[in-house]
Design a protein around this motif. Structure first.
Motif, PDB file in Angstrom:
ATOM      1  N   THR A  69       0.829  -1.210   0.000  1.00 15.84           N
ATOM      2  CA  THR A  69       0.000   0.000   0.000  1.00 15.84           C
ATOM      3  C   THR A  69       0.864   1.261   0.000  1.00 15.84           C
ATOM      4  OG1 THR A  69      -1.750  -1.153   1.206  1.00 15.84           O
ATOM      5  CG2 THR A  69      -1.774   1.259   1.279  1.00 15.84           C
ATOM      6  N   THR A  70       1.859   1.291   0.872  1.00  9.87           N
ATOM      7  CA  THR A  70       2.772   2.441   0.917  1.00  9.87           C
ATOM      8  C   THR A  70       3.456   2.650  -0.430  1.00  9.87           C
ATOM      9  OG1 THR A  70       3.199   2.211   3.296  1.00  9.87           O
ATOM     10  CG2 THR A  70       4.862   3.359   2.006  1.00  9.87           C
ATOM     11  N   ALA A  71       3.936   1.562  -1.034  1.00  6.00           N
ATOM     12  CA  ALA A  71       4.626   1.665  -2.321  1.00  6.00           C
ATOM     13  C   ALA A  71       3.708   2.214  -3.400  1.00  6.00           C
ATOM     14  CB  ALA A  71       5.159   0.288  -2.733  1.00  6.00           C
ATOM     15  N   MET A  72       2.462   1.706  -3.444  1.00  5.39           N
ATOM     16  CA  MET A  72       1.544   2.142  -4.491  1.00  5.39           C
ATOM     17  C   MET A  72       1.080   3.580  -4.273  1.00  5.39           C
ATOM     18  SD  MET A  72      -1.797   0.130  -5.980  1.00  5.39           S
ATOM     19  CE  MET A  72      -0.773  -1.208  -6.608  1.00  5.39           C
ATOM     20  N   VAL A  73       0.739   3.922  -3.037  1.00  9.59           N
ATOM     21  CA  VAL A  73       0.293   5.292  -2.753  1.00  9.59           C
ATOM     22  C   VAL A  73       1.438   6.274  -2.966  1.00  9.59           C
ATOM     23  CG1 VAL A  73      -0.520   6.845  -0.927  1.00  9.59           C
ATOM     24  CG2 VAL A  73      -1.543   4.578  -1.175  1.00  9.59           C
ATOM     25  N   ALA A  74       2.650   5.903  -2.552  1.00  9.85           N
ATOM     26  CA  ALA A  74       3.808   6.784  -2.749  1.00  9.85           C
ATOM     27  C   ALA A  74       4.093   6.992  -4.229  1.00  9.85           C
ATOM     28  CB  ALA A  74       5.041   6.182  -2.069  1.00  9.85           C
ATOM     29  N   ARG A  75       3.981   5.914  -5.021  1.00  5.06           N
ATOM     30  CA  ARG A  75       4.248   6.044  -6.461  1.00  5.06           C
ATOM     31  C   ARG A  75       3.225   6.965  -7.116  1.00  5.06           C
ATOM     32  NH1 ARG A  75       7.321   2.737 -10.075  1.00  5.06           N
ATOM     33  NH2 ARG A  75       8.204   1.852  -8.172  1.00  5.06           N
ATOM     34  N   ARG A  76       1.929   6.799  -6.770  1.00  4.61           N
ATOM     35  CA  ARG A  76       0.892   7.680  -7.338  1.00  4.61           C
ATOM     36  C   ARG A  76       1.077   9.125  -6.857  1.00  4.61           C
ATOM     37  NH1 ARG A  76       0.109   3.039  -9.071  1.00  4.61           N
ATOM     38  NH2 ARG A  76       1.881   3.871 -10.240  1.00  4.61           N
ATOM     39  N   THR A  77       1.521   9.287  -5.617  1.00 10.19           N
ATOM     40  CA  THR A  77       1.759  10.636  -5.098  1.00 10.19           C
ATOM     41  C   THR A  77       2.906  11.300  -5.843  1.00 10.19           C
ATOM     42  OG1 THR A  77       0.971   9.985  -2.893  1.00 10.19           O
ATOM     43  CG2 THR A  77       2.315  11.973  -3.028  1.00 10.19           C
ATOM     44  N   ILE A 111      -1.156   4.034   4.360  1.00 10.34           N
ATOM     45  CA  ILE A 111      -1.663   4.983   3.354  1.00 10.34           C
ATOM     46  C   ILE A 111      -1.122   6.383   3.638  1.00 10.34           C
ATOM     47  CG2 ILE A 111      -3.740   6.152   2.501  1.00 10.34           C
ATOM     48  CD1 ILE A 111      -5.239   3.463   3.152  1.00 10.34           C
ATOM     49  N   PHE A 112      -1.240   6.808   4.897  1.00  8.87           N
ATOM     50  CA  PHE A 112      -0.755   8.147   5.260  1.00  8.87           C
ATOM     51  C   PHE A 112       0.750   8.277   5.026  1.00  8.87           C
ATOM     52  CE2 PHE A 112      -4.402   7.965   8.493  1.00  8.87           C
ATOM     53  CZ  PHE A 112      -5.288   8.560   7.609  1.00  8.87           C
ATOM     54  N   ARG A 113       1.513   7.223   5.394  1.00  8.21           N
ATOM     55  CA  ARG A 113       2.961   7.290   5.192  1.00  8.21           C
ATOM     56  C   ARG A 113       3.309   7.390   3.712  1.00  8.21           C
ATOM     57  NH1 ARG A 113       3.018   3.312   9.288  1.00  8.21           N
ATOM     58  NH2 ARG A 113       3.259   1.674   7.726  1.00  8.21           N
ATOM     59  N   GLY A 114       2.643   6.611   2.880  1.00  8.95           N
ATOM     60  CA  GLY A 114       2.937   6.644   1.448  1.00  8.95           C
ATOM     61  C   GLY A 114       2.680   8.002   0.831  1.00  8.95           C
ATOM     62  N   ALA A 115       1.657   8.681   1.332  1.00 12.47           N
ATOM     63  CA  ALA A 115       1.321  10.005   0.814  1.00 12.47           C
ATOM     64  C   ALA A 115       2.208  11.099   1.410  1.00 12.47           C
ATOM     65  CB  ALA A 115      -0.140  10.320   1.113  1.00 12.47           C
ATOM     66  N   ASN A 153      11.249  -2.687  -0.698  1.00  8.54           N
ATOM     67  CA  ASN A 153       9.794  -2.749  -0.611  1.00  8.54           C
ATOM     68  C   ASN A 153       9.151  -1.461  -1.113  1.00  8.54           C
ATOM     69  OD1 ASN A 153       9.432  -5.356   0.500  1.00  8.54           O
ATOM     70  ND2 ASN A 153       9.998  -4.614   2.523  1.00  8.54           N
ATOM     71  N   GLY A 154       9.752  -0.324  -0.779  1.00  7.87           N
ATOM     72  CA  GLY A 154       9.217   0.956  -1.216  1.00  7.87           C
ATOM     73  C   GLY A 154       9.223   1.122  -2.721  1.00  7.87           C
ATOM     74  N   ARG A 174      22.801  -2.615  -3.921  1.00  8.81           N
ATOM     75  CA  ARG A 174      23.816  -2.007  -4.784  1.00  8.81           C
ATOM     76  C   ARG A 174      23.668  -2.437  -6.248  1.00  8.81           C
ATOM     77  NH1 ARG A 174      28.557   0.181  -2.649  1.00  8.81           N
ATOM     78  NH2 ARG A 174      29.717  -0.639  -4.413  1.00  8.81           N
ATOM     79  N   ARG A 175      23.021  -3.574  -6.492  1.00  7.61           N
ATOM     80  CA  ARG A 175      22.820  -4.018  -7.871  1.00  7.61           C
ATOM     81  C   ARG A 175      21.937  -3.071  -8.664  1.00  7.61           C
ATOM     82  NH1 ARG A 175      20.782  -9.919  -6.948  1.00  7.61           N
ATOM     83  NH2 ARG A 175      19.287  -9.062  -8.423  1.00  7.61           N
ATOM     84  N   GLY A 176      20.962  -2.430  -7.997  1.00  5.22           N
ATOM     85  CA  GLY A 176      20.146  -1.387  -8.621  1.00  5.22           C
ATOM     86  C   GLY A 176      18.971  -1.847  -9.451  1.00  5.22           C
ATOM     87  N   SER A 177      18.640  -3.134  -9.454  1.00  3.10           N
ATOM     88  CA  SER A 177      17.524  -3.593 -10.282  1.00  3.10           C
ATOM     89  C   SER A 177      16.185  -3.040  -9.793  1.00  3.10           C
ATOM     90  CB  SER A 177      17.486  -5.124 -10.305  1.00  3.10           C
ATOM     91  OG  SER A 177      17.378  -5.645  -8.992  1.00  3.10           O
ATOM     92  N   TRP A 178      16.111  -2.619  -8.530  1.00  2.00           N
ATOM     93  CA  TRP A 178      14.883  -2.065  -7.965  1.00  2.00           C
ATOM     94  C   TRP A 178      14.453  -0.781  -8.674  1.00  2.00           C
ATOM     95  CZ3 TRP A 178      15.706   2.819  -6.005  1.00  2.00           C
ATOM     96  CH2 TRP A 178      17.047   3.157  -5.728  1.00  2.00           C
ATOM     97  N   LYS A 179      15.394  -0.094  -9.321  1.00  3.43           N
ATOM     98  CA  LYS A 179      15.068   1.169  -9.985  1.00  3.43           C
ATOM     99  C   LYS A 179      14.143   0.970 -11.191  1.00  3.43           C
ATOM    100  CE  LYS A 179      19.548   3.206  -8.758  1.00  3.43           C
ATOM    101  NZ  LYS A 179      20.839   3.735  -9.264  1.00  3.43           N
ATOM    102  N   LYS A 180      14.093  -0.246 -11.719  1.00  2.00           N
ATOM    103  CA  LYS A 180      13.276  -0.541 -12.900  1.00  2.00           C
ATOM    104  C   LYS A 180      11.911  -1.134 -12.549  1.00  2.00           C
ATOM    105  CE  LYS A 180      17.543  -1.486 -15.425  1.00  2.00           C
ATOM    106  NZ  LYS A 180      18.347  -2.535 -16.136  1.00  2.00           N
ATOM    107  N   GLN A 181      11.607  -1.215 -11.258  1.00  2.00           N
ATOM    108  CA  GLN A 181      10.359  -1.834 -10.815  1.00  2.00           C
ATOM    109  C   GLN A 181       9.158  -0.957 -11.167  1.00  2.00           C
ATOM    110  OE1 GLN A 181      10.649  -4.805  -9.278  1.00  2.00           O
ATOM    111  NE2 GLN A 181       8.447  -5.141  -9.038  1.00  2.00           N
ATOM    112  N   THR A 182       8.104  -1.558 -11.690  1.00  2.00           N
ATOM    113  CA  THR A 182       6.871  -0.825 -11.998  1.00  2.00           C
ATOM    114  C   THR A 182       5.727  -1.384 -11.156  1.00  2.00           C
ATOM    115  OG1 THR A 182       6.345  -2.331 -13.829  1.00  2.00           O
ATOM    116  CG2 THR A 182       7.577  -0.339 -14.358  1.00  2.00           C
ATOM    117  N   ILE A 183       4.846  -0.514 -10.680  1.00  2.00           N
ATOM    118  CA  ILE A 183       3.684  -0.959  -9.900  1.00  2.00           C
ATOM    119  C   ILE A 183       2.444  -0.153 -10.310  1.00  2.00           C
ATOM    120  CG2 ILE A 183       4.983  -1.748  -7.909  1.00  2.00           C
ATOM    121  CD1 ILE A 183       4.316   0.843  -6.524  1.00  2.00           C
TER     122      ILE A 183
END
Length: 465
Positions: A89-97, A171-175, A398-399, A456-465
């Protein structure tokens, strides 16, 4: 110097007040501070539920404390589910924010609440019916089961309020509304502090319910917090405003949230269920060892939860900055937060290593309980510096919406390393509970090293949600 000090206090005041900021453009150190201060205070408030309960229940004897410990062990499964859905939830709300899509954030919030209610009911009903059997299953002695099964039924039966409290604060944290989450837990804890002694010991007009009263007080207080959260969401007082027209099932968003949550839940279930295995090993050393461990874990959680607040700040910054297409800034935020966390936990660990006995005696004066509790607190505190980076790296992944990688890391570090090591030291080498305690810093240190290498590998930067 004075100007810098004034600026720091002004930022802290703004953080507690919940001043609205754009965390994708705010100077990074200030963004971390503005998010971390209320998140740290929120985590402290969450830990107070357990601290207050154990403070009053400890006066009822070691069987009551052991019962609380066994119940909390079972609740860790629910916490794992709530944290898994909450992280998604935090990840999705933060991404939309970060994408400047408030309607998308609101829809994601509603789907999270729907999913959380469904999952919590699956836990509440069987827990109410079979509380005694569950206590026996994880090693509770007959006297412990007889005296605490009603407490267990109430605590597990209040699963919906526990779940919603977690999810709406996610939800509040993500926003970026961490101050709202903090205030909700302040209010809920204040009520719990009043009700706990009243219902346990029958103060004033309240009935004397013993350990059962602790369960009733905590359940009422958490439900009160949920009501406050719903008021904030539906009256549009935060960055996420939910309208009644949005209260419906959106299967597209729900499926996407469920997919991310599934691995998130598995991730935290693996981590928390490992504590169930650990408690089973410790319980073989008797009620005094289990009671000492339960009190020590309360102290440890109290010192670690502020660090989880810092880690949650990193998760929010990663999600929002990836949404704003600023992956470099997201990475920089994680390394800087990890450094701040290491400094804080280093000091906490030193205090727990030097003064464990007074901390345990605050809750119990029984010699065997104090001895086991102090040894547990000191041993686990040796790994605090490693914990600092481990939790930040895992929460950063996770974020970003990558809940799969931390799940694999948790499986390896906890179930393939910590539990076998605890059994080997405690049972095979006959070190008892002390051997099981040593397995904790060993596993957490390995997790920290692996977490840094994966990040450090950095694959998380390409994650889409």
């Amino acid at each position: 110097m004075a100007q810098g000090s004034n600026s720091l206090w002004r930022d802290i005041r703004d953080a507690v007040a919940g001043a609205e900021r754009d965390y994708t453009s705010e100077p990074l150190s200030r963004a971390i501070l503005l998010l971390a201060v209320p998140m740290v205070l929120e985590m402290c408030m969450e830990s107070l539920f357990g601290i207050v309960n154990i403070f009053w229940v400890a006066r009822l004897g070691e069987h009551a404390v052991a019962g609380v410990g066994l119940t909390e062990t079972m609740l860790t499964v629910l916490y794992a589910v709530a944290m898994g859905v909450g992280m998604a939830t935090t990840a999705m709300v933060a991404r939309r924010t970060g994408e400047k899509d408030p309607d998308g954030a609101a829809v994601a919030a509603v789907q999270s609440i729907i999913l959380g209610l469904f999952l919590s009911l699956l836990t509440a009903v069987p827990a109410i019916l079979y509380s005694g059997g569950l206590l026996r299953l994880i090693g509770g002695e007959p006297s412990v089961v007889d005296s605490t099964h009603r407490y267990t039924a109430i605590m597990l039966g209040s699963s919906p309020s526990i779940m919603l409290l977690f999810l709406m604060n996610a939800i509040f944290r993500g926003a970026g509304d961490a101050a709202i989450a903090m205030r909700v837990l302040w209010a809920a804890n204040l009520l719990n502090m009043v009700l706990d002694p009243c219902l346990i010991y029958g103060l004033g007009p309240f009935p004397e319910l013993g350990i059962t009263g602790a369960g009733v007080a905590t359940s009422i207080s958490r439900s009160f917090g949920v009501v406050l959260q719903l008021i904030v969401l539906f009256r549009g007082r935060g960055r996420v405003a939910v309208s009644w027209a949005q209260v419906r099932v959106d299967f597209t968003i729900l499926r996407r949230l469920s997919r991310i949550s599934a691995t998130g839940m598995l991730q935290f279930l693996i981590a928390h269920a490992s504590w169930v295995g650990l408690v089973t090993v410790i319980a073989k050393s008797g009620s005094a060892a289990l009671a000492g461990y339960t009190i020590a874990i309360r102290v440890i959680i109290f010192t670690l939860l502020p660090s989880w607040g810092l880690a949650n700040a990193a998760a929010t910054l990663v999600g929002q900055n990836l949404g704003a297409r600023e992956p470099g800034r997201a990475e920089q935020a994680v390394w800087r937060t990890g450094l701040y966390n290491m400094c804080f936990l280093g000091l906490m660990g030193l205090a727990c290593i030097l003064f464990p006995e007074p901390m345990i005696r605050f809750f119990s004066t029984e010699p065997d309980v104090v001895r086991y509790g102090a040894q547990c607190l000191r041993i686990i505190s040796y790994g605090y510096v490693f914990y600092a980076y481990g939790m930040v790296m895992v929460q950063a992944l996770n974020g970003a919406g990558d809940t799969v990688t931390p799940t694999i890391v948790n499986l390896g570090c906890y179930w393939m390393f910590q539990i076998p090591l605890a059994w080997f030291l405690a049972i095979h080498l006959k070190y008892g509970a002390i051997g099981a305690f040593w397995a904790v810093p060993a596993a957490e240190s390995v997790l920290a090293v692996v977490g840094v290498l994966v990040f450090r590998r950095g694959s998380w930067k390409k994650q889409t949600i």
